[in-house]
Write a protein that holds these residues in place. Structure first.
Motif, PDB file in Angstrom:
ATOM      1  N   TYR A 116      57.255  24.312 -38.356  1.00  0.00           N
ATOM      2  CA  TYR A 116      56.680  25.580 -38.820  1.00  0.00           C
ATOM      3  C   TYR A 116      55.919  26.281 -37.691  1.00  0.00           C
ATOM      4  O   TYR A 116      56.039  27.498 -37.503  1.00  0.00           O
ATOM      5  CB  TYR A 116      55.737  25.332 -40.000  1.00  0.00           C
ATOM      6  N   VAL A 117      55.135  25.526 -36.953  1.00  0.00           N
ATOM      7  CA  VAL A 117      54.349  26.110 -35.854  1.00  0.00           C
ATOM      8  C   VAL A 117      55.267  26.694 -34.788  1.00  0.00           C
ATOM      9  O   VAL A 117      55.073  27.824 -34.319  1.00  0.00           O
ATOM     10  CB  VAL A 117      53.411  25.045 -35.243  1.00  0.00           C
ATOM     11  N   VAL A 118      56.285  25.934 -34.408  1.00  0.00           N
ATOM     12  CA  VAL A 118      57.221  26.408 -33.385  1.00  0.00           C
ATOM     13  C   VAL A 118      57.996  27.619 -33.891  1.00  0.00           C
ATOM     14  O   VAL A 118      58.205  28.592 -33.157  1.00  0.00           O
ATOM     15  CB  VAL A 118      58.175  25.276 -32.966  1.00  0.00           C
ATOM     16  N   ALA A 119      58.414  27.584 -35.142  1.00  0.00           N
ATOM     17  CA  ALA A 119      59.153  28.718 -35.708  1.00  0.00           C
ATOM     18  C   ALA A 119      58.307  29.988 -35.662  1.00  0.00           C
ATOM     19  O   ALA A 119      58.802  31.071 -35.311  1.00  0.00           O
ATOM     20  CB  ALA A 119      59.566  28.410 -37.144  1.00  0.00           C
ATOM     21  N   PHE A 120      57.036  29.870 -35.996  1.00  0.00           N
ATOM     22  CA  PHE A 120      56.157  31.043 -35.961  1.00  0.00           C
ATOM     23  C   PHE A 120      55.998  31.559 -34.530  1.00  0.00           C
ATOM     24  O   PHE A 120      56.030  32.771 -34.283  1.00  0.00           O
ATOM     25  CB  PHE A 120      54.787  30.687 -36.546  1.00  0.00           C
ATOM     26  N   GLY A 121      55.848  30.648 -33.574  1.00  0.00           N
ATOM     27  CA  GLY A 121      55.713  31.060 -32.179  1.00  0.00           C
ATOM     28  C   GLY A 121      56.972  31.718 -31.648  1.00  0.00           C
ATOM     29  O   GLY A 121      56.914  32.752 -30.965  1.00  0.00           O
ATOM     30  N   ILE A 122      58.126  31.129 -31.959  1.00  0.00           N
ATOM     31  CA  ILE A 122      59.404  31.715 -31.538  1.00  0.00           C
ATOM     32  C   ILE A 122      59.579  33.093 -32.168  1.00  0.00           C
ATOM     33  O   ILE A 122      60.025  34.050 -31.518  1.00  0.00           O
ATOM     34  CB  ILE A 122      60.576  30.797 -31.941  1.00  0.00           C
ATOM     35  N   GLY A 123      59.216  33.208 -33.438  1.00  0.00           N
ATOM     36  CA  GLY A 123      59.330  34.490 -34.123  1.00  0.00           C
ATOM     37  C   GLY A 123      58.429  35.554 -33.526  1.00  0.00           C
ATOM     38  O   GLY A 123      58.804  36.732 -33.442  1.00  0.00           O
ATOM     39  N   THR A 124      57.239  35.159 -33.091  1.00  0.00           N
ATOM     40  CA  THR A 124      56.319  36.108 -32.459  1.00  0.00           C
ATOM     41  C   THR A 124      56.900  36.630 -31.147  1.00  0.00           C
ATOM     42  O   THR A 124      56.882  37.840 -30.876  1.00  0.00           O
ATOM     43  CB  THR A 124      54.957  35.437 -32.208  1.00  0.00           C
ATOM     44  N   ALA A 125      57.429  35.716 -30.336  1.00  0.00           N
ATOM     45  CA  ALA A 125      58.056  36.134 -29.077  1.00  0.00           C
ATOM     46  C   ALA A 125      59.277  37.011 -29.342  1.00  0.00           C
ATOM     47  O   ALA A 125      59.531  37.980 -28.613  1.00  0.00           O
ATOM     48  CB  ALA A 125      58.451  34.901 -28.265  1.00  0.00           C
ATOM     49  N   GLU A 126      60.024  36.687 -30.377  1.00  0.00           N
ATOM     50  CA  GLU A 126      61.202  37.486 -30.725  1.00  0.00           C
ATOM     51  C   GLU A 126      60.812  38.908 -31.113  1.00  0.00           C
ATOM     52  O   GLU A 126      61.514  39.873 -30.793  1.00  0.00           O
ATOM     53  CB  GLU A 126      61.949  36.821 -31.881  1.00  0.00           C
ATOM     54  N   THR A 127      59.681  39.048 -31.794  1.00  0.00           N
ATOM     55  CA  THR A 127      59.203  40.373 -32.184  1.00  0.00           C
ATOM     56  C   THR A 127      58.970  41.251 -30.957  1.00  0.00           C
ATOM     57  O   THR A 127      59.371  42.418 -30.916  1.00  0.00           O
ATOM     58  CB  THR A 127      57.899  40.249 -32.993  1.00  0.00           C
ATOM     59  N   VAL A 128      58.343  40.684 -29.943  1.00  0.00           N
ATOM     60  CA  VAL A 128      58.088  41.422 -28.708  1.00  0.00           C
ATOM     61  C   VAL A 128      59.397  41.706 -27.971  1.00  0.00           C
ATOM     62  O   VAL A 128      59.652  42.836 -27.528  1.00  0.00           O
ATOM     63  CB  VAL A 128      57.121  40.630 -27.802  1.00  0.00           C
ATOM     64  N   TYR A 129      60.237  40.689 -27.857  1.00  0.00           N
ATOM     65  CA  TYR A 129      61.489  40.832 -27.109  1.00  0.00           C
ATOM     66  C   TYR A 129      62.393  41.893 -27.735  1.00  0.00           C
ATOM     67  O   TYR A 129      62.893  42.792 -27.047  1.00  0.00           O
ATOM     68  CB  TYR A 129      62.223  39.493 -27.054  1.00  0.00           C
ATOM     69  N   ASP A 130      62.628  41.789 -29.030  1.00  0.00           N
ATOM     70  CA  ASP A 130      63.571  42.698 -29.679  1.00  0.00           C
ATOM     71  C   ASP A 130      63.076  44.138 -29.670  1.00  0.00           C
ATOM     72  O   ASP A 130      63.871  45.075 -29.515  1.00  0.00           O
ATOM     73  CB  ASP A 130      63.830  42.244 -31.119  1.00  0.00           C
ATOM     74  N   THR A 131      61.774  44.329 -29.849  1.00  0.00           N
ATOM     75  CA  THR A 131      61.228  45.685 -29.812  1.00  0.00           C
ATOM     76  C   THR A 131      61.416  46.303 -28.430  1.00  0.00           C
ATOM     77  O   THR A 131      61.845  47.456 -28.295  1.00  0.00           O
ATOM     78  CB  THR A 131      59.737  45.678 -30.186  1.00  0.00           C
ATOM     79  N   ALA A 132      61.111  45.541 -27.393  1.00  0.00           N
ATOM     80  CA  ALA A 132      61.285  46.043 -26.028  1.00  0.00           C
ATOM     81  C   ALA A 132      62.756  46.253 -25.701  1.00  0.00           C
ATOM     82  O   ALA A 132      63.125  47.230 -25.036  1.00  0.00           O
ATOM     83  CB  ALA A 132      60.651  45.070 -25.035  1.00  0.00           C
ATOM     84  N   ALA A 133      63.624  45.355 -26.174  1.00  0.00           N
ATOM     85  CA  ALA A 133      65.052  45.443 -25.856  1.00  0.00           C
ATOM     86  C   ALA A 133      65.683  46.694 -26.458  1.00  0.00           C
ATOM     87  O   ALA A 133      66.491  47.368 -25.808  1.00  0.00           O
ATOM     88  CB  ALA A 133      65.773  44.192 -26.354  1.00  0.00           C
ATOM     89  N   GLN A 134      65.343  47.011 -27.696  1.00  0.00           N
ATOM     90  CA  GLN A 134      65.898  48.226 -28.304  1.00  0.00           C
ATOM     91  C   GLN A 134      65.316  49.480 -27.669  1.00  0.00           C
ATOM     92  O   GLN A 134      65.973  50.515 -27.617  1.00  0.00           O
ATOM     93  CB  GLN A 134      65.633  48.236 -29.811  1.00  0.00           C
ATOM     94  N   SER A 135      64.104  49.384 -27.167  1.00  0.00           N
ATOM     95  CA  SER A 135      63.449  50.556 -26.591  1.00  0.00           C
ATOM     96  C   SER A 135      63.892  50.830 -25.161  1.00  0.00           C
ATOM     97  O   SER A 135      63.817  51.971 -24.690  1.00  0.00           O
ATOM     98  CB  SER A 135      61.925  50.371 -26.634  1.00  0.00           C
TER      99      SER A 135
END
Length: 416
Positions: A116-135
């Motif tokens: 659960y902890v790792v999933a939350f951390g990976i998801g947080t990084a994904e939020t930053v990555y995907d937002t920047a990638a689309q932008s």
């Protein structure tokens, strides 16, 4: 012999996406290969700790919750910082998290709580990555190239994330959990290295020193001021709620001798790769279909594709029929996605794109953790196939939004 761009016919120049785009494309492929295999490995490892539908679905909740918590902040960062640097940092963070997880597993201290902890951390990084990638994409290609560029990105993302990644994830789990997570960490490192080859500064120009809160509010106002964007955000949010609810518990329907489908881990990965096969086809056809039949009809097809995708396992446990539904659904859904993303990129100023993307995804993706919890609850209370049937009906209800998403309405918001 390579022909200089200046000597190309003007129509050909418009077709050249450029070296920097293709480096981004390569990096995206590696990043999504890691992401796709991780999304399969995570629930497969989880079922070794628990058979509870709620706890397994909870991992999807943890993985997607950051979109609800941090999407707006990620958007503000994407409009204040160099977007490429944000993508590099996010991939680095994901690699480090998995390296730590591998070390803990080596010490025989793994648990469902740690996942659960790792999933939350990976998801947080994904939020930053995907937002920047689309932008970042509109900074790399011309406005008229966005549908084509998005189609190419979707193709590699889906090929690696859903076609190659899932069976690879199943194969890696069969070989060993440490190998699985270690390989994914290595893939994110390769993606990070590729991004370092993209030259240039991708920090948007700023005309004011507004606070983060003011920046976020500006992005929300822009999204809210467009009736079509509001409708599309609601459309995406409801759609993702339904698919997240279904996929959060689908592993329990598909994998294991006691499951309805009775697939092995590798077979499960192969089944999910069928979605990607249809999705890749849809991504490659999206630009052509947009010109031939129009955007509104493609959005309608996406609704029908979603009903087929979610509804087929509600009716049958046949791998052949479920795979067919996944293929058809994947193609239709992705064609709609390409149209929606390209439209949003065209009508949003570059300096606002990160915030508007994040505001959109707060609505569109913030429903995913809610859907995951809902899927776990419904599956626990009603069973798996009734849950799939309910979610298919939820997607079908999206036809109520189609009067707001006509071709004239879509054209008008782009011209405004």
């Amino acid at each position: 012999m390579k022909v200089p761009e200046t000597s190309l016919h003007k129509d050909d120049v418009g077709r050249v996406l450029g070296r920097r785009f293709w480096i981004l494309w390569t990096s995206s492929g590696w990043s999504n290969l890691a992401d796709g295999s991780f999304h399969v490995v995570l629930p497969l490892v989880a079922v070794s700790f628990t058979q509870s539908p709620a706890l397994v679905a909870g991992l999807t909740f943890a993985l997607t919750l950051p979109w609800l918590l941090f999407a707006l902040i990620a958007g503000a960062l994407a409009d204040r910082s160099d977007r490429r640097v944000l993508m590099v940092a996010a991939n680095g963070a994901r690699a480090v998290l998995l390296i730590i997880l591998v070390l803990v597993i080596v010490l025989d201290a793994g648990s469902i709580a740690l996942l659960y902890v790792v999933a939350f951390g990976i998801g947080t990084a994904e939020t930053v990555y995907d937002t920047a990638a689309q932008s970042i994409l509109p900074q790399l290609v011309r406005r008229e190239q966005l549908s084509r560029a998005n189609g190419r990105l979707y193709a590699v993302e889906l090929t690696t994330n859903q076609f190659v990644g899932p069976p690879l994830g199943g194969l890696l789990v069969a070989a060993g959990v440490m190998l699985a997570f270690g390989a994914q960490a290595a893939m994110w490192v390769v993606a990070l290295g590729s991004l370092l080859l993209v030259r240039g500064s991708f920090k948007p120009a700023r005309t004011s020193g507004a606070s983060v809160r003011a920046d976020i509010a500006e992005g929300l106002r822009f999204l809210w001021s467009h009736a079509v964007l509001r409708a599309l955000a609601l459309f995406t949010g409801i759609f993702n709620l339904a698919t997240s609810a279904m996929m959060a518990v689908f592993v329990l329907f598909a994998v294991g001798p006691a499951s309805a489908m009775g697939l092995t881990e590798l077979g499960y990965g192969v089944l999910l790769s069928v979605v990607a096969a249809g999705s890749v086809l849809g991504s490659l056809l999206a630009g052509w279909a947009e010109r031939r039949i129009g955007r509104a009809l493609l959005i309608s097809f996406a609704i029908l594709g979603g009903v087929v995708f979610i509804g087929t396992p509600a009716l049958t446990s046949s791998a052949l029929l479920v795979g067919g539904g996944f293929f058809i659904g994947g193609a239709a859904i992705v064609m709609g996605n390409v149209i929606i993303v390209s439209l949003r990129q065209r009508i949003t100023p570059n300096e606002l794109l990160g915030r508007v993307n994040s505001a959109y995804r707060l609505v569109g993706w913030g429903t995913m953790p809610i859907g995951a919890l809902l899927g776990g609850f419904l599956a626990q209370a009603l069973g798996l196939q009734p849950t799939f049937a309910i979610m298919a009906l939820v997607v079908l209800a999206l036809v109520a939004l189609l009067p707001l998403l006509t071709n004239p309405a879509l054209d008008a918001v782009e011209v405004a």
